[in-house]
Write a protein that holds these residues in place. Structure first.
Motif, PDB file in Angstrom:
ATOM      1  N   GLY A 151       0.778  -1.230   0.000  1.00 23.88           N
ATOM      2  CA  GLY A 151       0.000   0.000   0.000  1.00 23.88           C
ATOM      3  C   GLY A 151       0.808   1.279   0.000  1.00 23.88           C
ATOM      4  N   ARG A 152       2.079   1.197  -0.313  1.00 20.16           N
ATOM      5  CA  ARG A 152       2.947   2.390  -0.292  1.00 20.16           C
ATOM      6  C   ARG A 152       3.159   2.995  -1.665  1.00 20.16           C
ATOM      7  NH1 ARG A 152       2.304   4.170   4.552  1.00 20.16           N
ATOM      8  NH2 ARG A 152       2.757   2.602   6.098  1.00 20.16           N
ATOM      9  N   ARG A 153       2.395   2.575  -2.675  1.00 23.64           N
ATOM     10  CA  ARG A 153       2.365   3.159  -4.026  1.00 23.64           C
ATOM     11  C   ARG A 153       3.562   2.806  -4.900  1.00 23.64           C
ATOM     12  NH1 ARG A 153      -2.634   3.192  -3.086  1.00 23.64           N
ATOM     13  NH2 ARG A 153      -3.410   4.880  -1.819  1.00 23.64           N
ATOM     14  N   LYS A 154       4.170   1.643  -4.661  1.00 23.22           N
ATOM     15  CA  LYS A 154       5.273   1.194  -5.516  1.00 23.22           C
ATOM     16  C   LYS A 154       4.797   0.958  -6.946  1.00 23.22           C
ATOM     17  CE  LYS A 154       5.962  -2.332  -2.878  1.00 23.22           C
ATOM     18  NZ  LYS A 154       4.994  -2.134  -1.814  1.00 23.22           N
ATOM     19  N   THR A 155       3.671   0.287  -7.094  1.00 25.82           N
ATOM     20  CA  THR A 155       3.138   0.003  -8.428  1.00 25.82           C
ATOM     21  C   THR A 155       2.752   1.288  -9.141  1.00 25.82           C
ATOM     22  OG1 THR A 155       2.355  -2.148  -7.696  1.00 25.82           O
ATOM     23  CG2 THR A 155       1.378  -1.273  -9.710  1.00 25.82           C
ATOM     24  N   THR A 156       2.177   2.227  -8.417  1.00 27.76           N
ATOM     25  CA  THR A 156       1.825   3.525  -9.003  1.00 27.76           C
ATOM     26  C   THR A 156       3.078   4.214  -9.526  1.00 27.76           C
ATOM     27  OG1 THR A 156      -0.051   3.754  -7.506  1.00 27.76           O
ATOM     28  CG2 THR A 156       0.764   5.776  -8.544  1.00 27.76           C
TER      29      THR A 156
END
Length: 83
Positions: A51-56
């Motif tokens: 949930g720390r936005r790595k994929t984003t």
């Protein structure tokens, strides 16, 4: 074959450079003022909990996310983007 030779000719130039990236979703700031420089032959690890936005973050230079502001500079192109 020529294109590949040109791509690998200058090992000092960044393979990918991100300048002051910011990304917002549903009026929530995901990250801001993020800059990075990846050299040819470099291994980059992005580690964080779920949930720390790595994929984003990774979807931006892949062209899968256009909801960002900042600049991407690659070996083949430069992109300035304002969402």
């Amino acid at each position: 074959m020529t294109e590949n030779t040109e791509l690998n000719a200058d090992h000092n130039a960044p393979l990918l450079e991100a300048r002051t990236l910011s990304c917002e979703r549903d009026e929530c700031l995901l990250f801001a003022d993020l800059s990075l420089w990846v050299a040819f032959g470099t291994v980059l690890q992005i580690a964080a909990s779920n949930g720390r936005r790595k994929t984003t973050l990774l979807s931006i230079p892949c062209g899968l996310n256009d909801g960002y502001e900042g600049a991407l500079v690659g070996r083949r192109q430069q992109t300035q983007h304002d969402s």
